[in-house]
Structures are given as C-alpha cells and as structure tokens.
Motif scaffolding. Structure first.
Motif, PDB file in Angstrom:
ATOM      1  N   GLU A  93       0.851  -1.190   0.000  1.00 12.73           N
ATOM      2  CA  GLU A  93       0.000   0.000   0.000  1.00 12.73           C
ATOM      3  C   GLU A  93       0.888   1.242   0.000  1.00 12.73           C
ATOM      4  O   GLU A  93       1.131   1.881   1.024  1.00 12.73           O
ATOM      5  N   GLU A  94       1.375   1.579  -1.187  1.00 13.25           N
ATOM      6  CA  GLU A  94       2.305   2.709  -1.304  1.00 13.25           C
ATOM      7  C   GLU A  94       1.655   4.026  -0.898  1.00 13.25           C
ATOM      8  O   GLU A  94       2.337   4.942  -0.425  1.00 13.25           O
ATOM      9  N   GLU A  95       0.355   4.128  -1.090  1.00 21.49           N
ATOM     10  CA  GLU A  95      -0.341   5.351  -0.670  1.00 21.49           C
ATOM     11  C   GLU A  95      -0.311   5.516   0.844  1.00 21.49           C
ATOM     12  O   GLU A  95      -0.470   6.629   1.354  1.00 21.49           O
ATOM     13  N   ASP A  96      -0.115   4.411   1.570  1.00 18.69           N
ATOM     14  CA  ASP A  96      -0.038   4.469   3.032  1.00 18.69           C
ATOM     15  C   ASP A  96       1.399   4.467   3.542  1.00 18.69           C
ATOM     16  O   ASP A  96       1.633   4.313   4.743  1.00 18.69           O
ATOM     17  N   GLY A  97       2.358   4.600   2.616  1.00 18.72           N
ATOM     18  CA  GLY A  97       3.750   4.689   3.019  1.00 18.72           C
ATOM     19  C   GLY A  97       4.509   3.377   3.024  1.00 18.72           C
ATOM     20  O   GLY A  97       5.693   3.352   3.411  1.00 18.72           O
ATOM     21  N   GLU A  98       3.887   2.276   2.621  1.00 15.25           N
ATOM     22  CA  GLU A  98       4.604   1.005   2.569  1.00 15.25           C
ATOM     23  C   GLU A  98       5.611   1.017   1.408  1.00 15.25           C
ATOM     24  O   GLU A  98       5.394   1.683   0.395  1.00 15.25           O
ATOM     25  N   VAL A  99       6.702   0.282   1.576  1.00 17.13           N
ATOM     26  CA  VAL A  99       7.783   0.247   0.585  1.00 17.13           C
ATOM     27  C   VAL A  99       7.804  -1.123  -0.071  1.00 17.13           C
ATOM     28  O   VAL A  99       7.889  -2.146   0.610  1.00 17.13           O
ATOM     29  N   TYR A 100       7.739  -1.159  -1.399  1.00 15.08           N
ATOM     30  CA  TYR A 100       7.637  -2.423  -2.124  1.00 15.08           C
ATOM     31  C   TYR A 100       8.840  -3.331  -1.876  1.00 15.08           C
ATOM     32  O   TYR A 100       8.702  -4.547  -1.766  1.00 15.08           O
ATOM     33  N   GLU A 101      10.025  -2.752  -1.773  1.00 14.15           N
ATOM     34  CA  GLU A 101      11.231  -3.559  -1.583  1.00 14.15           C
ATOM     35  C   GLU A 101      11.200  -4.366  -0.285  1.00 14.15           C
ATOM     36  O   GLU A 101      11.830  -5.422  -0.174  1.00 14.15           O
ATOM     37  N   GLU A 102      10.450  -3.862   0.711  1.00 18.78           N
ATOM     38  CA  GLU A 102      10.409  -4.551   2.000  1.00 18.78           C
ATOM     39  C   GLU A 102       9.678  -5.890   1.918  1.00 18.78           C
ATOM     40  O   GLU A 102       9.818  -6.738   2.808  1.00 18.78           O
ATOM     41  N   LEU A 103       8.901  -6.101   0.835  1.00 16.57           N
ATOM     42  CA  LEU A 103       8.227  -7.380   0.679  1.00 16.57           C
ATOM     43  C   LEU A 103       9.216  -8.536   0.553  1.00 16.57           C
ATOM     44  O   LEU A 103       8.904  -9.677   0.900  1.00 16.57           O
ATOM     45  N   TRP A 104      10.411  -8.219   0.059  1.00 16.03           N
ATOM     46  CA  TRP A 104      11.371  -9.267  -0.276  1.00 16.03           C
ATOM     47  C   TRP A 104      12.499  -9.376   0.746  1.00 16.03           C
ATOM     48  O   TRP A 104      13.530  -9.995   0.478  1.00 16.03           O
ATOM     49  N   GLN A 105      12.310  -8.785   1.917  1.00 17.47           N
ATOM     50  CA  GLN A 105      13.336  -8.915   2.957  1.00 17.47           C
ATOM     51  C   GLN A 105      13.273 -10.277   3.641  1.00 17.47           C
ATOM     52  O   GLN A 105      14.287 -10.832   4.047  1.00 17.47           O
ATOM     53  N   ALA A 106      12.054 -10.833   3.770  1.00 21.71           N
ATOM     54  CA  ALA A 106      11.904 -12.132   4.429  1.00 21.71           C
ATOM     55  C   ALA A 106      12.097 -13.290   3.458  1.00 21.71           C
ATOM     56  O   ALA A 106      12.448 -14.394   3.862  1.00 21.71           O
ATOM     57  N   LYS A 107      11.864 -13.056   2.169  1.00 26.17           N
ATOM     58  CA  LYS A 107      12.050 -14.096   1.160  1.00 26.17           C
ATOM     59  C   LYS A 107      12.509 -13.429  -0.135  1.00 26.17           C
ATOM     60  O   LYS A 107      12.117 -12.291  -0.435  1.00 26.17           O
ATOM     61  N   PRO A 108      13.329 -14.115  -0.933  1.00 25.82           N
ATOM     62  CA  PRO A 108      13.807 -13.515  -2.185  1.00 25.82           C
ATOM     63  C   PRO A 108      12.699 -13.497  -3.237  1.00 25.82           C
ATOM     64  O   PRO A 108      11.807 -14.343  -3.232  1.00 25.82           O
ATOM     65  N   ASN A 109      12.766 -12.515  -4.124  1.00 26.20           N
ATOM     66  CA  ASN A 109      11.706 -12.404  -5.129  1.00 26.20           C
ATOM     67  C   ASN A 109      11.706 -13.577  -6.107  1.00 26.20           C
ATOM     68  O   ASN A 109      10.686 -13.910  -6.695  1.00 26.20           O
ATOM     69  N   TYR A 110      12.858 -14.237  -6.267  1.00 25.95           N
ATOM     70  CA  TYR A 110      12.889 -15.374  -7.187  1.00 25.95           C
ATOM     71  C   TYR A 110      12.227 -16.618  -6.603  1.00 25.95           C
ATOM     72  O   TYR A 110      12.111 -17.642  -7.279  1.00 25.95           O
ATOM     73  N   SER A 111      11.774 -16.529  -5.349  1.00 26.16           N
ATOM     74  CA  SER A 111      11.029 -17.654  -4.782  1.00 26.16           C
ATOM     75  C   SER A 111       9.589 -17.681  -5.291  1.00 26.16           C
ATOM     76  O   SER A 111       8.875 -18.663  -5.118  1.00 26.16           O
ATOM     77  N   VAL A 112       9.152 -16.581  -5.916  1.00 23.59           N
ATOM     78  CA  VAL A 112       7.816 -16.517  -6.503  1.00 23.59           C
ATOM     79  C   VAL A 112       7.890 -17.066  -7.917  1.00 23.59           C
ATOM     80  O   VAL A 112       8.371 -16.404  -8.836  1.00 23.59           O
ATOM     81  N   THR A 113       7.457 -18.289  -8.087  1.00 23.37           N
ATOM     82  CA  THR A 113       7.507 -18.941  -9.393  1.00 23.37           C
ATOM     83  C   THR A 113       6.123 -19.225  -9.966  1.00 23.37           C
ATOM     84  O   THR A 113       6.000 -19.522 -11.150  1.00 23.37           O
ATOM     85  N   GLU A 114       5.101 -19.157  -9.142  1.00 24.48           N
ATOM     86  CA  GLU A 114       3.730 -19.383  -9.589  1.00 24.48           C
ATOM     87  C   GLU A 114       2.870 -18.190  -9.168  1.00 24.48           C
ATOM     88  O   GLU A 114       3.192 -17.485  -8.212  1.00 24.48           O
ATOM     89  N   THR A 115       1.773 -17.974  -9.885  1.00 22.16           N
ATOM     90  CA  THR A 115       0.883 -16.857  -9.553  1.00 22.16           C
ATOM     91  C   THR A 115       0.389 -16.957  -8.113  1.00 22.16           C
ATOM     92  O   THR A 115       0.317 -15.943  -7.399  1.00 22.16           O
ATOM     93  N   ALA A 116       0.091 -18.176  -7.675  1.00 28.52           N
ATOM     94  CA  ALA A 116      -0.435 -18.371  -6.315  1.00 28.52           C
ATOM     95  C   ALA A 116       0.575 -18.002  -5.239  1.00 28.52           C
ATOM     96  O   ALA A 116       0.198 -17.767  -4.079  1.00 28.52           O
ATOM     97  N   ASP A 117       1.863 -17.933  -5.586  1.00 25.98           N
ATOM     98  CA  ASP A 117       2.885 -17.583  -4.598  1.00 25.98           C
ATOM     99  C   ASP A 117       2.741 -16.152  -4.103  1.00 25.98           C
ATOM    100  O   ASP A 117       3.321 -15.778  -3.077  1.00 25.98           O
ATOM    101  N   PHE A 118       1.972 -15.339  -4.822  1.00 26.62           N
ATOM    102  CA  PHE A 118       1.745 -13.964  -4.388  1.00 26.62           C
ATOM    103  C   PHE A 118       0.701 -13.873  -3.269  1.00 26.62           C
ATOM    104  O   PHE A 118       0.658 -12.884  -2.541  1.00 26.62           O
ATOM    105  N   LEU A 119      -0.143 -14.873  -3.166  1.00 29.15           N
ATOM    106  CA  LEU A 119      -1.292 -14.785  -2.258  1.00 29.15           C
ATOM    107  C   LEU A 119      -0.928 -14.447  -0.813  1.00 29.15           C
ATOM    108  O   LEU A 119      -1.580 -13.595  -0.202  1.00 29.15           O
ATOM    109  N   PRO A 120       0.079 -15.091  -0.187  1.00 29.69           N
ATOM    110  CA  PRO A 120       0.372 -14.778   1.216  1.00 29.69           C
ATOM    111  C   PRO A 120       0.722 -13.321   1.473  1.00 29.69           C
ATOM    112  O   PRO A 120       0.655 -12.861   2.617  1.00 29.69           O
TER     113      PRO A 120
END
Length: 334
Positions: free
Chosen positions: A277-304
């Motif tokens: 939620e960038e409008e609320d000040g969240e930073v997109y890069e922080e999504l990948w601090q707990a897991k690497p972005n290359y761990s998302v290999t399927e569309t459903a991997d975005f759900l969590p």
C-alpha cells in the motif's frame, strides 16, 4: 460497463479478422499506415509550401556552400546549426544548385517527423492513437511556414523524436539484455537535434523521464492483457462479471470479502488490501526482505502477501488502484 467492454473486444476481433483476410495484419498494416502518412505529408507540404523568403532560410542554404568547400573557419551566421546546414549541403551535392535542393531538407524532415511520431506513438499507445496523432501533425504545414522552409524547427524536432524512440527501445531492451545499438542511436539523434537547433536542450529532461513511462507502460500492458483475457473467458461463459472471487478460488479463510466480484477486480473497486500500500507509506522492496523475489515462481505464490491484509473499503464503495486484483484475475484465468 463490463458488457460494453466485452462487446468492444468482440468488435476488435472481427476487425482484425477482416484485416487478416486482406493480408493487412500486424507489421504489414503498420507499413501500410506509414506509407499512407508519408504520401499524405508530402502532398500537404507540396500543396502548402512557401516560397523562400530571403531571410534565415536562404542564409542557411548559402552557408551550406561553405561546408562543401570544407571552409570550417568561424564566420558570420549560424555555424552552430550544422545539422541543418549539413543536410542542405548533402541536398546540393545530390540535386545540384536547384530549388529541389532547397526543399529537400524541409520535405525529408517533415515526412521523417510524422513517421517517427507514428512509431513512437505505436510503441506507447497502439496503432489507432499513433495514426491519429501523426495525421494531425501532418496537416501542420497548412499553418506553419517552418515545415516547408529551410528552417531548423522541424528538422530538430525530427531528430529529437528519433532520440525518444531510441531511448524507449534502449530501456525496453535493457529488460532482456544490454543493447548498445539503441543507446548509440539515442545519443547520435540528441547530438543532431542540438546541432540543428540549440533550444532543443530544453527538451532533454523529457528523455530522462523515458524509463519511468516505459516501465509504467509495460505494467499497463500486462494489466490490459489480463483484462482482455478475463473478458474473453466471460464471453465464453467460464465465469461472469458478477461471479464471486472468493468462492471461485477457494479463499474463504482470508480477509477478502465474499462480496468481491470479477467486475470489482477489473475496476479497482474491490477494496482488497494490496501487497504494498504505497499510498499508506509502505515500501515495495520490503516485501522481499523475508524471502527472495525469485522464490515466486507461480501466480499463487503472491497470495500470502495480501490475502490476510484488512480491506480498505467494502466492495463497490470506493476506487483504489490495486496490483493484486490482477493477481486474482490471473488465478481465475489459470
């Protein structure tokens, strides 16, 4: 509404089928449109051409004679506009001392500018918008004398548009692999624009914004691709615009409201929480601090990343751009 959009998609498919029947699909149609624009521009410039006015335009033409004699010593006149004077010199070499040599640069730059605007518009907005924009530009000789006289304005804009096209292609190619060729084209075109009319330096910041527009354009195209595929499946009866997303995807144990429909996702009126939620000040890069972005290999991997986030508003009660709406649509398509 959604029904009208679906009808437009069907109409577009019928138009494409007719064009294909006449062998005018894809690139071939683009070439035909470019040819039509070029012929139309030549006709307009020729019909509304101005006679040389014995002012700056004739001065540029006469200065080109000094270039042909390799006289590069500083003198009076606009010697810094070698992009224009050099073009006139080449025209004199090809056509001799004639009125054709005088008009060669204005005609070539007018056609080149219209065609390059079509190409640039085609890269960003599609065929119809590109053609309409280029066609409006083609009628400018009716009002602007500089389009048919040996003046720097039109040629400088031609070179700058070439630079913009090269910058777009360079940024797009960089997503796959570095492409030095387009970078060279961009640099050479900028050089020619500045050496045709120095005021072009004021437009250089526009080139710096190209990466921003290209990246956003790529996202818009992906969203449009998903929307078209969704409407095609609606047309085929796989699901409806008022189909419930939660029931269809089995997301009952999430924060997504069971009232959210396909229509809400397409129109960004679902109210679901986005992954960032960038409008609320969240930073997109922080999504990948707990897991690497290359761990998302399927569309459903975005759900969590978003299904358990609280909604921003009830479905249909507001409008807020949401990337993850198209993640859900992608899952429905799959």
């Amino acid at each position: 509404d959604g029904t009208a959009v679906a009808a437009m998609v069907r109409l577009r498919r019928r138009i494409d089928a007719v064009l294909e029947r006449f062998g005018l699909g894809g690139r071939r149609l683009d070439l035909v449109l470019v040819l039509v624009l070029a012929i139309f521009t030549i006709a307009v410039v020729w019909w509304f051409r101005r006679e040389p006015i014995l002012s700056d335009d004739t001065s540029y033409f006469l200065q080109s004679d000094r270039l042909l004699d390799w006289d590069m010593n500083p003198g009076t006149g606009n010697r810094h506009r070698l992009g224009l004077i050099g073009g006139a010199a080449i025209a004199r070499l090809v056509f001799g001392e004639s009125i054709v040599a005088y008009y060669a640069v204005p005609f070539a730059s007018s056609v080149g500018l219209v065609v390059s605007v079509f190409v640039l518009g085609r890269l960003f907005f599609g065929r119809v918008v590109a053609f309409v924009g280029a066609a409006f530009l083609a009628i400018n000789p009716v009002f602007l004398a500089s389009s048919s006289l040996l003046l720097p304005d039109w040629p400088a804009m031609f070179w700058f548009t070439i630079a913009g096209t090269g910058a777009v292609m360079a940024v797009r190619a960089a997503d796959r692999s570095p492409h030095l060729g387009w970078a060279v084209v961009t640099g050479a075109a900028v050089f020619m624009a500045l050496w045709t009319k120095e005021a072009m330096v004021g437009l250089l910041p526009a080139l710096l914004a190209v990466p921003l527009f290209v990246k956003r354009d790529a996202h818009w195209r992906r969203a449009m691709f998903t929307a078209v595929a969704t409407l095609q499946l609606v047309d085929q009866g796989a699901f409806a615009l008022d189909s419930g997303v939660v029931d269809f995807l089995g997301l009952k144990d999430t924060a997504i409201s069971p009232e959210v429909t396909v229509y809400h996702l397409l129109t960004h009126s679902s109210g679901i929480g986005d992954d960032c939620e960038e409008e609320d000040g969240e930073v997109y890069e922080e999504l990948w601090q707990a897991k690497p972005n290359y761990s998302v290999t399927e569309t459903a991997d975005f759900l969590p990343q978003f299904v358990h986030k609280p909604p921003n508003f009830a479905p249909g009660e507001g409008c807020r751009y949401c990337n993850c709406s198209f993640v859900l649509l992608g899952l429905m398509i799959e």
